[in-house]
Design a protein around this motif. Sequence first.
Motif, short mmCIF file in Angstrom:
data_model
loop_
_atom_site.label_atom_id
_atom_site.label_comp_id
_atom_site.label_asym_id
_atom_site.label_seq_id
_atom_site.Cartn_x
_atom_site.Cartn_y
_atom_site.Cartn_z
N LEU A 28 0.82 -1.21 0.00
CA LEU A 28 0.00 0.00 0.00
C LEU A 28 0.86 1.26 0.00
O LEU A 28 0.53 2.25 -0.68
N MET A 29 1.96 1.24 0.73
CA MET A 29 2.83 2.41 0.76
C MET A 29 3.52 2.63 -0.58
O MET A 29 3.98 3.74 -0.88
N TYR A 30 3.61 1.59 -1.41
CA TYR A 30 4.08 1.76 -2.78
C TYR A 30 2.96 2.24 -3.69
O TYR A 30 3.19 2.99 -4.64
N ALA A 31 1.73 1.79 -3.40
CA ALA A 31 0.59 2.16 -4.25
C ALA A 31 0.30 3.66 -4.18
O ALA A 31 0.01 4.29 -5.21
N PHE A 32 0.37 4.24 -2.99
CA PHE A 32 -0.04 5.63 -2.80
C PHE A 32 0.77 6.62 -3.64
O PHE A 32 0.19 7.53 -4.26
N PRO A 33 2.11 6.51 -3.70
CA PRO A 33 2.85 7.44 -4.57
C PRO A 33 2.45 7.33 -6.03
O PRO A 33 2.34 8.34 -6.74
N PHE A 34 2.23 6.10 -6.50
CA PHE A 34 1.82 5.93 -7.89
C PHE A 34 0.44 6.54 -8.14
O PHE A 34 0.19 7.12 -9.21
N LEU A 35 -0.47 6.44 -7.17
CA LEU A 35 -1.79 7.04 -7.32
C LEU A 35 -1.69 8.57 -7.38
O LEU A 35 -2.45 9.22 -8.10
N LEU A 36 -0.75 9.14 -6.62
CA LEU A 36 -0.54 10.58 -6.69
C LEU A 36 0.03 10.97 -8.05
O LEU A 36 -0.39 11.96 -8.66
N LEU A 37 1.00 10.20 -8.53
CA LEU A 37 1.58 10.48 -9.84
C LEU A 37 0.57 10.32 -10.97
O LEU A 37 0.71 10.91 -12.04
N ALA A 38 -0.47 9.50 -10.72
CA ALA A 38 -1.47 9.23 -11.75
C ALA A 38 -2.44 10.38 -11.99
O ALA A 38 -3.23 10.35 -12.93
N GLN A 39 -2.39 11.40 -11.13
CA GLN A 39 -3.32 12.53 -11.28
C GLN A 39 -2.88 13.41 -12.45
O GLN A 39 -1.71 13.77 -12.55
N GLY A 40 -3.82 13.72 -13.32
CA GLY A 40 -3.51 14.57 -14.46
C GLY A 40 -3.49 13.78 -15.75
O GLY A 40 -3.78 12.58 -15.78
N GLY A 41 -3.10 14.45 -16.83
CA GLY A 41 -3.14 13.81 -18.15
C GLY A 41 -1.77 13.66 -18.79
O GLY A 41 -1.68 13.49 -20.01
N SER A 42 -0.71 13.71 -17.99
CA SER A 42 0.64 13.61 -18.54
C SER A 42 0.97 12.17 -18.89
O SER A 42 0.27 11.22 -18.53
N ASP A 43 2.09 12.00 -19.61
CA ASP A 43 2.55 10.65 -19.93
C ASP A 43 2.94 9.88 -18.67
O ASP A 43 2.72 8.67 -18.57
N VAL A 44 3.51 10.61 -17.69
CA VAL A 44 3.87 9.97 -16.42
C VAL A 44 2.61 9.44 -15.73
O VAL A 44 2.60 8.33 -15.20
N ALA A 45 1.54 10.24 -15.75
CA ALA A 45 0.29 9.82 -15.12
C ALA A 45 -0.28 8.58 -15.82
O ALA A 45 -0.80 7.67 -15.15
N ALA A 46 -0.16 8.53 -17.14
CA ALA A 46 -0.69 7.39 -17.89
C ALA A 46 0.04 6.10 -17.53
O ALA A 46 -0.56 5.03 -17.46
N VAL A 47 1.35 6.22 -17.29
CA VAL A 47 2.13 5.04 -16.90
C VAL A 47 1.87 4.67 -15.44
O VAL A 47 1.74 3.48 -15.10
N ALA A 100 -2.99 -1.42 -9.61
CA ALA A 100 -2.60 -2.82 -9.35
C ALA A 100 -2.08 -2.97 -7.93
O ALA A 100 -2.46 -3.91 -7.21
N PHE A 101 -1.20 -2.06 -7.51
CA PHE A 101 -0.67 -2.12 -6.14
C PHE A 101 -1.79 -1.92 -5.11
O PHE A 101 -1.79 -2.55 -4.05
N THR A 102 -2.75 -1.04 -5.42
CA THR A 102 -3.85 -0.79 -4.49
C THR A 102 -4.72 -2.03 -4.30
O THR A 102 -5.08 -2.39 -3.17
N ILE A 103 -5.04 -2.70 -5.39
CA ILE A 103 -5.86 -3.91 -5.30
C ILE A 103 -5.11 -5.00 -4.54
O ILE A 103 -5.65 -5.63 -3.61
N TRP A 104 -3.87 -5.20 -4.92
CA TRP A 104 -3.04 -6.24 -4.28
C TRP A 104 -2.86 -5.94 -2.80
O TRP A 104 -3.11 -6.78 -1.93
#
Length: 206
Positions: free
Chosen positions: A150-169, A176-180
């Motif tokens: 979960l502590m790995y999932a949260f940074p990725f969820l923050l990075l996912a905000q917006g429409g940038s290429d980084v967010a898309a990745v 996936a990390f959140t579900i797992w």
Amino acid sequence: MSTAAPEPAAQAGAPEPSLLRQAMNVPNILSLLRLAGVPVFLWLLLGPEEDGWALAVLVFSALTDWLDGKLARWLNQMSRLGQLLDPAADRLYILATLIAFLAREIIPWWVVVPLLLREAVLGVCVLTLRRRGFAPPEVTYIGKGATFVLMYAFPFLLLAQGGSDVAAVARPIGYAFTIWGGVLYVWSGVLYVVQARNALRGARDD
């Protein structure tokens, strides 16, 4: 499950230091810094919505979480206070993140509610065990793993905000990390409840 939590200093044959002395060792200072970062992290997410700075606080928390455990073993500074501070900081970061992400609609309520219910049920279990003279349920590897994921999932969820290429990745990785991590977190809660039930049942049988 034992009726008293283990005391690292006592196990080494030495009297347990005072809480103040325990708080001043390096691993516990790092844990206290992690705890101090929780309200800052929550304010950054819900106040100015400075996700970059919030991400930095979260990364700092993850690094110190890893480092304080390593230092405690390397420096032989394991303590009762450290055993309490470390999981408390983890849970507070998870709770703060879930509440903030729910308020900002980063993750849906049906993901957040089971995780919050897990914490509420464990809180009742811990209070019940303490009234009967038992220590809290022992931390399991599944519980540690769930927190780690979960502590790995949260940074990725923050990075996912917006429409940038980084967010898309970052978006599918974060989900996936959140579900797992969420499944593991709930399952570890079930295992803790089973521990508590077995301890209480054994006490009745005695």
